[in-house]
Design a protein around this motif. Sequence first.
Motif: not given
Length: 234
Positions: A165-170, A176-180
């Motif tokens: 799941x880790x790559x999906x979480x990343x 989230x950062x890109x779209x604030x």
Amino acid sequence: MPFVAQSKNSDDKVIIEAYGGSSTAGVVAVRKPDGRLTNVIAGHNEMHFLSDFLQKKYGKEIEVVNKGKPSAQAIELLYGTYRYKNNERWADEMKKSTAKIIILNFATNDARHFHFKDVKPSYVLSPEQYEDVMSRLVTIARKNGKEVILQEPHPLCGKAESWNVSPFNARLDSLAKTLSVPLVKQYQRIQAMPDWQKKMSPDCIHPSSELYKIKAEESYKVIDENFTALLAKN
């Protein structure tokens, strides 16, 4: 003139709709007397606890509507297919929704199907493709006047760790950062807890009610920090 109490209208209610897979729906694995595991939807799930926390601070006009569907992928919500076949396409769903806040919690099933390649090819999404679908879900919801919160998946243990799941979480964190977009961090936070695996259901895939409450505390914190003004209007 004597004081006349004003009745609340529908605009006073703040509806929060939560979409996701089994961890949104509230599934826990229970071991039967014969040793086999079965999945049930627990009453004390994350959205139950979240609703309780929010209502204690902001009042009963806060309503958390659990729209989680066990085994659902993000792309199914986008197109209104499979587990979300009773929904319209996301764009139409958001047009008619009265929710003010949308919670999105997808990644686990996206990772599972990417690992096993056990659904039709167009639904086997890489982490990059998953990020694109999540971006579309966020953008469409916002275009229809919704606030959006993203939730990280919880970690998995046992054989389910191989789903990776880790790559999906990343990718979710990056989005989230890109779209604030406010992000509820669960993945590494839970992994850092001592013996976190003991807080999982015996299938090592679904949380226990104890862990659902821990997850809800973090979700509440993020919602409270970002949307106090909206929630306190009522």
